[in-house]
Scaffold this motif. Sequence first.
Motif, PDB file in Angstrom:
ATOM      1  N   TRP A  11       2.080  -7.444 -10.834  1.00  0.00           N
ATOM      2  CA  TRP A  11       1.054  -7.958  -9.927  1.00  0.00           C
ATOM      3  C   TRP A  11       0.983  -7.138  -8.635  1.00  0.00           C
ATOM      4  N   ASP A  13       2.750  -4.174  -5.861  1.00  0.00           N
ATOM      5  CA  ASP A  13       3.996  -4.076  -5.094  1.00  0.00           C
ATOM      6  C   ASP A  13       5.178  -3.652  -5.959  1.00  0.00           C
ATOM      7  N   ASN A  38      -6.627  -3.400   1.042  1.00  0.00           N
ATOM      8  CA  ASN A  38      -5.794  -4.528   0.603  1.00  0.00           C
ATOM      9  C   ASN A  38      -4.449  -3.997   0.117  1.00  0.00           C
ATOM     10  N   ALA A  39      -4.432  -2.736  -0.286  1.00  0.00           N
ATOM     11  CA  ALA A  39      -3.187  -2.124  -0.770  1.00  0.00           C
ATOM     12  C   ALA A  39      -2.283  -1.811   0.412  1.00  0.00           C
ATOM     13  N   GLY A  40      -1.037  -1.637   0.115  1.00  0.00           N
ATOM     14  CA  GLY A  40      -0.118  -1.237   1.178  1.00  0.00           C
ATOM     15  C   GLY A  40       1.006  -0.478   0.535  1.00  0.00           C
ATOM     16  N   ILE A 127      -7.842 -18.044  -3.464  1.00  0.00           N
ATOM     17  CA  ILE A 127      -7.236 -16.956  -4.239  1.00  0.00           C
ATOM     18  C   ILE A 127      -5.996 -16.432  -3.511  1.00  0.00           C
ATOM     19  N   GLY A 128      -6.015 -16.605  -2.184  1.00  0.00           N
ATOM     20  CA  GLY A 128      -4.929 -16.010  -1.403  1.00  0.00           C
ATOM     21  C   GLY A 128      -5.199 -14.536  -1.177  1.00  0.00           C
ATOM     22  N   THR A 129      -6.452 -14.194  -0.873  1.00  0.00           N
ATOM     23  CA  THR A 129      -6.804 -12.773  -0.702  1.00  0.00           C
ATOM     24  C   THR A 129      -6.137 -12.196   0.550  1.00  0.00           C
ATOM     25  N   THR A 130      -6.262 -10.892   0.701  1.00  0.00           N
ATOM     26  CA  THR A 130      -5.695 -10.245   1.885  1.00  0.00           C
ATOM     27  C   THR A 130      -6.635 -10.386   3.081  1.00  0.00           C
ATOM     28  N   GLN A 225      -2.643  -1.924  -6.298  1.00  0.00           N
ATOM     29  CA  GLN A 225      -2.408  -3.235  -6.922  1.00  0.00           C
ATOM     30  C   GLN A 225      -1.726  -3.050  -8.286  1.00  0.00           C
ATOM     31  N   LEU A 229      -3.604  -7.855 -11.663  1.00  0.00           N
ATOM     32  CA  LEU A 229      -4.613  -8.163 -10.643  1.00  0.00           C
ATOM     33  C   LEU A 229      -5.949  -7.554 -11.040  1.00  0.00           C
ATOM     34  N   VAL A 239      -7.116 -12.679  -9.063  1.00  0.00           N
ATOM     35  CA  VAL A 239      -7.042 -11.225  -9.228  1.00  0.00           C
ATOM     36  C   VAL A 239      -7.742 -10.559  -8.048  1.00  0.00           C
ATOM     37  N   THR A 240      -7.713  -9.249  -8.011  1.00  0.00           N
ATOM     38  CA  THR A 240      -8.505  -8.553  -7.017  1.00  0.00           C
ATOM     39  C   THR A 240      -9.868  -8.235  -7.655  1.00  0.00           C
ATOM     40  N   VAL A 274       2.028 -11.854  -4.759  1.00  0.00           N
ATOM     41  CA  VAL A 274       1.572 -12.372  -3.455  1.00  0.00           C
ATOM     42  C   VAL A 274       0.270 -13.122  -3.699  1.00  0.00           C
ATOM     43  N   GLY A 275       0.064 -14.174  -2.972  1.00  0.00           N
ATOM     44  CA  GLY A 275      -1.179 -14.930  -3.156  1.00  0.00           C
ATOM     45  C   GLY A 275      -1.002 -16.003  -4.213  1.00  0.00           C
ATOM     46  N   ARG A 304       2.986 -11.565   4.176  1.00  0.00           N
ATOM     47  CA  ARG A 304       3.359 -12.830   3.522  1.00  0.00           C
ATOM     48  C   ARG A 304       4.606 -12.637   2.661  1.00  0.00           C
TER      49      ARG A 304
HETATM   50  P1  IMP Z   1      -7.980  -9.195  -2.401  1.00  0.00           P
HETATM   51  O1  IMP Z   1      -7.711  -7.945  -3.157  1.00  0.00           O
HETATM   52  O2  IMP Z   1      -7.731  -9.094  -0.927  1.00  0.00           O
HETATM   53  O3  IMP Z   1      -9.317  -9.786  -2.730  1.00  0.00           O
HETATM   54  O4  IMP Z   1      -6.906 -10.307  -2.899  1.00  0.00           O
HETATM   55  C1  IMP Z   1      -6.921 -10.828  -4.232  1.00  0.00           C
HETATM   56  C2  IMP Z   1      -5.503 -11.038  -4.752  1.00  0.00           C
HETATM   57  O5  IMP Z   1      -4.885  -9.778  -4.947  1.00  0.00           O
HETATM   58  C3  IMP Z   1      -4.595 -11.796  -3.793  1.00  0.00           C
HETATM   59  O6  IMP Z   1      -3.692 -12.587  -4.559  1.00  0.00           O
HETATM   60  C4  IMP Z   1      -3.829 -10.703  -3.087  1.00  0.00           C
HETATM   61  O7  IMP Z   1      -2.583 -11.138  -2.597  1.00  0.00           O
HETATM   62  C5  IMP Z   1      -3.663  -9.711  -4.224  1.00  0.00           C
HETATM   63  N1  IMP Z   1      -3.498  -8.325  -3.767  1.00  0.00           N
HETATM   64  C6  IMP Z   1      -4.458  -7.498  -3.300  1.00  0.00           C
HETATM   65  N2  IMP Z   1      -3.930  -6.297  -3.014  1.00  0.00           N
HETATM   66  C7  IMP Z   1      -2.636  -6.353  -3.322  1.00  0.00           C
HETATM   67  C8  IMP Z   1      -1.571  -5.402  -3.301  1.00  0.00           C
HETATM   68  O8  IMP Z   1      -1.729  -4.233  -2.928  1.00  0.00           O
HETATM   69  N3  IMP Z   1      -0.362  -5.860  -3.727  1.00  0.00           N
HETATM   70  C9  IMP Z   1      -0.164  -7.124  -4.178  1.00  0.00           C
HETATM   71  N4  IMP Z   1      -1.120  -8.038  -4.233  1.00  0.00           N
HETATM   72  C10 IMP Z   1      -2.358  -7.653  -3.814  1.00  0.00           C
END
Ligand code: IMP
Length: 435
Positions: A11, A13, A38-40, A127-130, A225, A229, A239-240, A274-275, A304
């Motif tokens: 998922w 990370d 959203n990535a890190g 969803i718990g988005t970023t 991601q 996801l 999901v993203t 996460v999320g 988080r």
């Molecule tokens: P979004 O991509 O911000 O719309 O978030 C949708 C879902 O994807 C959420 O559960 C986020 O926590 C998860 N998510 C998005 N980018 C990452 C990532 O780089 N690592 C882990 N989870 C991510």
Amino acid sequence: MAGIVLVGAQWGDEGKGKITDLIADDFDYVVRYQGGNNAGHTVIHGGRTLKLHLIPSGVLHDNKTCIIGNGVVFDPFVFLQEMEELQKGNLLQSNTRIYISERAHLIMPYHRSLDQAREAKTSGKKIGTTGRGIGPAYEDKAARTGIRVGDLYEENLFREMLRHNLEEKNFLLKNYYNEKPLDEEEIAAQYLDCAQKIKSYVADTSLILDHEIRQGKKILFEGAQGSHLDIDHGTYPYVTSSNTVSANASSGSGIGPNAITKVVGICKAYTTRVGEGPFPTELNDETGNHMQQVGQEFGATTGRKRRCGWLDMVLVRQAVRVSGIGALAITKLDVLTGLDKLKICVGYKYANDQFTHAAPASIRILSQCQPVYEEFDGWKEDILYARDMNELPVNARKYLRRLEELAEAKIVLVSVGAGREETIILEDPFINKLL
Ligand code: IMP
């Protein structure tokens, strides 16, 4: 010619940043093809810890060309901020080149506002988005109302698109979400100013890549991601909003699939998420805490706490299948050191004791799935200094062997610590052998 895709097998990370950093020297180009900030990617480079959200982590290496492909949703302000940090830290080599696809869609302020407003409103079902506006930006792309990087250089067109979008978004923000509407002129001024600052990076990146592939250059496609996801193959709707699977390396960067020679899956030795969303092997106990704390499992983007659990091979096998993963890099094995017993999930039981090896599409059924485990003895020895499989405790080797068997993909690298050198390279998958 070599085009290697690195994808997360869980998922997200999984530690893709470290692996990219480790192998980037062998490549000429490093390409991001989906997702956005959203990535890190946490990269430890020259003793410094750096978090990159948008710029490919290969940027830290000498003589690299980094590409932000058309499949990325691009926040130009985040890009400038990351560039500034890289320049401040003297981390950009003079021969580094960076290109942004003119076809990449822009993340606009209303995307962020809508993302956050929607999450705040849908309590219980979020969803718990970023909160970075990723979903709404991809929505506009699919609705054909999105604004692309190249549109910034046609001022009249840009203003017209912005006006058209704001009419609808402000209506929603004001009347449905009870939020403040956004100011058109302010956004236009900010984006048009930013456009000039990024102009020298904007290009037709598909043409550049095509030219370089024909010259035999080596390309590393850096996935963001993870497989689960993925908007089609992941645990939808949790999901993203992009395809995270390897196939998108092709459409997200504008090259044919025949430019991809190998897919390497990155898989953490346990599972995190996460999320929101179902997580069959999640541990809400001491062992989960151990993984969270020892593994420093905090989201790189939002900070988080990541949810933690046993390694779920149902998920990894599916990732191997949908992304065509031929080689696996296992990360964070050291985090499991000290646990008496370890478990690997090999299948799920659901309704009336039915057994499945594959993740069900229905989120309702997946939420009811009970993991079926195989149990292993753990190890107590510090493995940080292992540089060869034979230097690992026998129980660690047994664990990895079973993982490999279940995945039906060869383990080519095992990471035993956060630093670059804390790595066992079983075979060098990235150069000649697997190509
Ligand atoms: P979004 O991509 O911000 O719309 O978030 C949708 C879902 O994807 C959420 O559960 C986020 O926590 C998860 N998510 C998005 N980018 C990452 C990532 O780089 N690592 C882990 N989870 C991510």
